[in-house]
Design a protein around this motif. Structure first.
Motif, PDB file in Angstrom:
ATOM      1  N   LEU A  38       0.830  -1.203   0.000  1.00  0.00           N
ATOM      2  CA  LEU A  38       0.000   0.000   0.000  1.00  0.00           C
ATOM      3  C   LEU A  38       0.868   1.258   0.000  1.00  0.00           C
ATOM      4  CD1 LEU A  38      -2.771   1.342   0.144  1.00  0.00           C
ATOM      5  CD2 LEU A  38      -2.647   1.137   2.623  1.00  0.00           C
ATOM      6  N   MET A  39       1.856   1.313   0.866  1.00  0.00           N
ATOM      7  CA  MET A  39       2.736   2.473   0.927  1.00  0.00           C
ATOM      8  C   MET A  39       3.589   2.585  -0.328  1.00  0.00           C
ATOM      9  SD  MET A  39       1.889   4.197   3.424  1.00  0.00           S
ATOM     10  CE  MET A  39       3.164   5.426   3.271  1.00  0.00           C
ATOM     11  N   ARG A  40       3.977   1.475  -0.915  1.00  0.00           N
ATOM     12  CA  ARG A  40       4.738   1.494  -2.165  1.00  0.00           C
ATOM     13  C   ARG A  40       3.902   2.156  -3.267  1.00  0.00           C
ATOM     14  NH1 ARG A  40       5.503  -3.930  -3.849  1.00  0.00           N
ATOM     15  NH2 ARG A  40       6.507  -4.177  -1.837  1.00  0.00           N
ATOM     16  N   PHE A  43       3.640   5.902  -2.573  1.00  0.00           N
ATOM     17  CA  PHE A  43       4.901   6.567  -2.878  1.00  0.00           C
ATOM     18  C   PHE A  43       5.080   6.734  -4.386  1.00  0.00           C
ATOM     19  CE2 PHE A  43       9.546   6.764  -3.326  1.00  0.00           C
ATOM     20  CZ  PHE A  43       9.788   7.842  -2.508  1.00  0.00           C
ATOM     21  N   LYS A  44       4.748   5.712  -5.164  1.00  0.00           N
ATOM     22  CA  LYS A  44       4.850   5.820  -6.620  1.00  0.00           C
ATOM     23  C   LYS A  44       3.835   6.833  -7.157  1.00  0.00           C
ATOM     24  CE  LYS A  44       6.731   1.270  -7.502  1.00  0.00           C
ATOM     25  NZ  LYS A  44       6.530  -0.040  -8.121  1.00  0.00           N
ATOM     26  N   TRP A  45       2.641   6.869  -6.600  1.00  0.00           N
ATOM     27  CA  TRP A  45       1.599   7.808  -7.021  1.00  0.00           C
ATOM     28  C   TRP A  45       2.033   9.240  -6.770  1.00  0.00           C
ATOM     29  CZ3 TRP A  45      -1.886  11.046  -4.290  1.00  0.00           C
ATOM     30  CH2 TRP A  45      -2.938  11.547  -5.054  1.00  0.00           C
ATOM     31  N   PHE A  49       3.444  13.272  -9.567  1.00  0.00           N
ATOM     32  CA  PHE A  49       3.166  14.705  -9.526  1.00  0.00           C
ATOM     33  C   PHE A  49       4.394  15.558  -9.242  1.00  0.00           C
ATOM     34  CE2 PHE A  49      -0.753  12.534  -8.249  1.00  0.00           C
ATOM     35  CZ  PHE A  49      -1.555  12.947  -9.301  1.00  0.00           C
ATOM     36  N   SER A  50       5.568  14.916  -9.093  1.00  0.00           N
ATOM     37  CA  SER A  50       6.755  15.733  -8.806  1.00  0.00           C
ATOM     38  C   SER A  50       7.713  15.772  -9.972  1.00  0.00           C
ATOM     39  CB  SER A  50       7.489  15.247  -7.581  1.00  0.00           C
ATOM     40  OG  SER A  50       7.463  13.885  -7.376  1.00  0.00           O
TER      41      SER A  50
END
Length: 50
Positions: A38-40, A43-45, A49-50
């Motif tokens: 879930l955190m992976r 983090f990819k999502w 946007f950056s």
């Protein structure tokens, strides 16, 4: 907060913040990989946007 519980809480907060920074930098620089699926995904999502 006073007493033993207040100090324990502050210690826990500080350790948690430090852990967050170390984990973020480790993932950013490729030193570590996120094991939690879930955190992976989060983090990819965020990197889209950056």
């Amino acid at each position: 907060m006073k007493g033993k519980h207040g100090r324990s809480f502050c210690y826990l907060v500080c350790i948690n913040i430090l852990d967050g920074f170390i984990t973020y930098w480790g993932i950013q620089y490729g030193w570590i990989e996120e094991a939690n699926p879930l955190m992976r995904a989060v983090f990819k999502w965020i990197h889209l946007f950056s």
